[in-house]
Design a protein around this motif. Structure first.
Motif, short mmCIF file in Angstrom:
data_model
loop_
_atom_site.label_atom_id
_atom_site.label_comp_id
_atom_site.label_asym_id
_atom_site.label_seq_id
_atom_site.Cartn_x
_atom_site.Cartn_y
_atom_site.Cartn_z
N UNK A 55 0.84 -1.44 0.18
CA UNK A 55 0.12 0.05 -0.17
C UNK A 55 1.36 1.32 0.37
N UNK A 56 0.69 1.46 -1.04
CA UNK A 56 1.35 2.85 -0.93
C UNK A 56 0.19 4.50 -0.91
N UNK A 57 0.30 4.71 0.68
CA UNK A 57 -0.58 5.97 0.97
C UNK A 57 -0.43 7.54 1.42
N UNK A 58 -0.25 8.19 0.14
CA UNK A 58 0.39 9.32 0.15
C UNK A 58 0.11 10.68 0.75
N UNK A 74 17.15 -5.65 -4.83
CA UNK A 74 16.94 -6.60 -4.31
C UNK A 74 15.71 -6.57 -3.54
N UNK A 75 14.27 -5.53 -3.90
CA UNK A 75 13.61 -5.60 -2.69
C UNK A 75 12.92 -6.62 -3.06
N UNK A 76 12.20 -7.11 -2.04
CA UNK A 76 11.42 -7.80 -1.62
C UNK A 76 10.03 -8.15 -2.36
N UNK A 77 9.66 -7.35 -2.49
CA UNK A 77 8.40 -5.92 -3.23
C UNK A 77 8.19 -6.86 -4.47
N UNK A 78 9.53 -6.75 -5.12
CA UNK A 78 9.58 -7.17 -6.75
C UNK A 78 9.39 -8.13 -7.15
N UNK A 79 9.51 -9.13 -6.19
CA UNK A 79 9.57 -10.91 -6.66
C UNK A 79 7.99 -11.03 -5.80
N UNK A 80 7.32 -10.28 -4.89
CA UNK A 80 6.29 -11.69 -3.94
C UNK A 80 4.67 -10.11 -3.98
N UNK A 81 4.93 -9.16 -4.31
CA UNK A 81 3.85 -8.57 -4.45
C UNK A 81 2.97 -8.33 -5.22
N UNK A 82 1.58 -8.95 -5.09
CA UNK A 82 0.61 -9.19 -6.01
C UNK A 82 -0.37 -8.68 -6.13
N UNK A 83 -0.54 -7.32 -5.44
CA UNK A 83 -1.52 -6.31 -4.99
C UNK A 83 -1.07 -5.44 -4.75
N UNK A 84 -1.91 -4.51 -5.30
CA UNK A 84 -1.09 -2.72 -4.83
C UNK A 84 -2.34 -1.92 -4.87
N UNK A 85 -2.02 -1.76 -3.55
CA UNK A 85 -2.96 0.00 -3.54
C UNK A 85 -2.25 1.21 -3.43
N UNK A 86 -2.84 1.38 -4.01
CA UNK A 86 -2.17 3.74 -4.70
C UNK A 86 -3.82 4.48 -4.29
N UNK A 87 -3.60 5.04 -2.58
CA UNK A 87 -4.22 5.89 -2.30
C UNK A 87 -4.28 7.40 -2.40
N UNK A 88 -4.42 7.79 -3.36
CA UNK A 88 -4.11 9.52 -4.15
C UNK A 88 -3.27 10.42 -3.29
N UNK A 89 -2.64 11.25 -3.72
CA UNK A 89 -1.71 12.19 -3.80
C UNK A 89 -2.42 13.64 -2.89
N UNK A 90 -1.89 13.55 -0.93
CA UNK A 90 -2.09 14.60 -0.61
C UNK A 90 -1.95 15.86 -1.21
N UNK A 91 -1.80 17.08 -1.16
CA UNK A 91 -2.34 18.57 -1.52
C UNK A 91 -1.10 18.83 -0.88
N UNK A 92 0.25 19.30 -1.01
CA UNK A 92 1.34 20.16 -1.18
C UNK A 92 1.12 20.69 0.81
#
Length: 520
Positions: A55-58, A74-92
């Motif tokens: 989950x990438x929560x901005x 060698x990030x394990x996410x590159x090998x094992x991540x199957x589900x990706x959650x992108x939660x929108x950008x916050x304002x600056x």
């Protein structure tokens, strides 16, 4: 005598199957991340579970550090991540590091690096590089499921969504039904026309109806003539929630449909909403559903259900908390005559004597909730019909629960008491492992704030259930099943924890916990 010191890691001395069991039930991601440090073998077992979801929560300040870690080869996410959650950008926010632009610069290449991702959820917010994010998602070769939450459409171009190909499941949720949202949905569907198996559309604007054919097809709607086979969607599951119209002319293109959910909460006229669904045309096309969630029932729906056999799951219920007093029928769109007492009685009779007998050999999941209790709460006739469905595994029924017995003028027959209902359900349905008994109250018998009434009724019903002697049924297949669960309020989806568990020594149910959810 002192015991000899153990050499090596204790987990290395255990059978692999047992170690796998330990890892599988480790619980939290924090625990899994600790286990992966124990040994190389434990790391190989824990990594697929610990890094399966990302989950990438901005709105969180550690996001940039998270992305920088992901950039490592060698990030394990590159090998094992199957589900990706992108939660929108916050304002600056002035003075807050990192800025939105720094996050965007770090994000795009890292999305592209997650080549094993199969499912993604993206919440679109304002002022973000959505086009670059969509292009990055389109580069994921194994992406098959996309859930999109549209919170804004300012200066957005829907054409970019056509880059995502070969999806099998698409979900679009929007707080408004703009032209942008419609075009996004259509572009996604058209780009995956030959592979799409599941489509979910939710919470479109109620101010104007939206036709399903305008989303599924190009500018020209499908004609009433028989479609070319190549034009038929492989769609097997369709979930609609909001003010959406389904024309009969769409159905020949949906001939593979087996799972349908209609959660229409719009307040509209008689030509709009769930009541307007063309059930007769569904039967004419030869579409025989195996799973159906719909509310409320209508005569044409029950006529359709009685026209074939093979239904596995039938849920006549809304999609959220179902314990509600009867609402004003004017709040719902109507099929002509569907809300009259005579029609309600006829529909209940059709369900008992027409629908359930047709599907008794296959029905495994049955829910009757939030209906008019005078015609749908459990009676002898309803119980006998339910008991004829011997394959039922999950069951939810409405129970007429009162503090004191009273004469119910207008009720078509006597409602069953718990002492008669529970033993017969448990002994009569050998496959049953999940039972919900929802108390049915009329609006005139409870205050306007029905949640307060629920808090009062729930404990009383639980106490009544725990008083029923089930010693004679303790050896039935249902109660011998360690996974049997009893609930006293219907929720969709089901709650994680049951309200009562069976005590074999007492021969009765007992509260599942000292502190019930009504006291929380």
């Amino acid at each position: 005598m002192a015991l000899p010191a153990m050499k090596g890691n204790i987990f290395e001395t255990l059978p692999l199957e047992l170690v796998q069991h330990i890892v599988w039930f480790a619980g939290t991601r924090r625990t899994l991340c600790s286990l992966r440090l124990v040994s190389k073998m434990m790391k190989e077992l824990a990594d697929p579970l610990a890094f399966a979801t990302m989950s990438i929560i901005f709105s969180l300040e550690h996001t940039l550090t998270q992305l920088q870690s992901l950039a490592s080869n060698d990030s394990p996410n590159r090998r094992w991540t199957r589900y990706l959650n992108l939660n929108g950008f916050r304002r600056d926010i002035p003075g807050l590091i990192p800025s939105r632009m720094e996050l965007a610069t770090a994000l795009i290449p890292q999305i592209r690096s997650l080549k094993e991702v199969q499912q993604a959820r993206y919440t679109m917010c304002k002022e973000e590089p959505y086009a670059e994010i969509i292009s990055a998602l389109a580069c994921l070769p194994k992406l098959r499921v996309l859930n999109l939450v549209v919170l804004t459409a300012k200066d957005a171009d829907p054409a970019i969504f056509s880059q995502i190909l070969n999806l099998e499941e698409i979900g679009v949720r929007s707080t408004f039904s703009t032209t942008f949202t419609k075009k996004v949905t259509r572009n996604l569907v058209q780009s995956s026309f030959l592979t799409l198996k599941s489509l979910s559309l939710e919470s479109f604007d109620y101010s104007s109806s939206l036709q399903l054919d305008a989303l599924l097809f190009l500018e020209t709607s499908p004609s009433d003539s028989e479609p070319h086979p190549a034009s038929s969607l492989p769609l097997a599951k369709l979930c609609l929630r909001g003010r959406l119209l389904v024309k009969a002319s769409c159905l020949p293109y949906l001939k593979h449909l087996t799972h349908l959910e209609l959660r229409n909460l719009a307040h509209a006229g008689p030509s709009i909403g769930v009541y307007a669904f063309p059930w007769e045309a569904l039967s004419q096309v030869g579409i025989h559903l195996t799973s159906l969630l719909v509310f409320p029932p209508t005569p044409s729906l029950l006529q359709y259900l009685g026209s074939y056999s093979g239904l596995v799951s039938l849920r006549l219920a809304e999609s959220e908390h179902i314990w509600k007093p009867n609402t004003d029928d004017n709040d719902h769109p109507h099929e002509e005559g569907a809300s009259t007492p005579e029609s309600q009685e006829k529909m209940a009779h059709t369900m008992v004597h027409g629908v359930l007998p047709r599907h008794r050999g296959t029905l495994k999941h049955l829910v009757l909730a939030n209906l008019n209790y005078r015609f749908w709460a459990v009676t002898e006739g309803i119980l006998k019909s339910v008991l004829s469905c011997q394959e039922i595994e999950i069951l939810s029924l409405m129970y007429r629960f009162e503090k004191e017995p009273r004469d119910l003028a207008g009720a078509r027959s006597a409602f069953l008491h718990l002492t008669a209902l529970l033993p017969r359900l448990i002994s009569g349905l050998p496959q049953l492992h999940n039972l919900t008994i929802s108390p049915a109250l009329n609006q005139s018998e409870c205050p306007e704030d029905w949640e307060l009434e629920e808090a009062s009724t729930g404990p009383r019903l639980l106490d009544a259930v725990c008083q029923v002697d089930l010693s004679a049924e303790s050896r039935t297949p249902a109660l011998k099943n360690p996974y049997f669960e009893l609930y006293l309020m219907y929720y969709e989806p089901l709650l994680q924890h049951p309200d009562a568990i069976f005590d074999r020594e007492l021969g009765r149910f007992k509260p599942a916990s000292v502190t019930s959810r009504w006291q929380e």
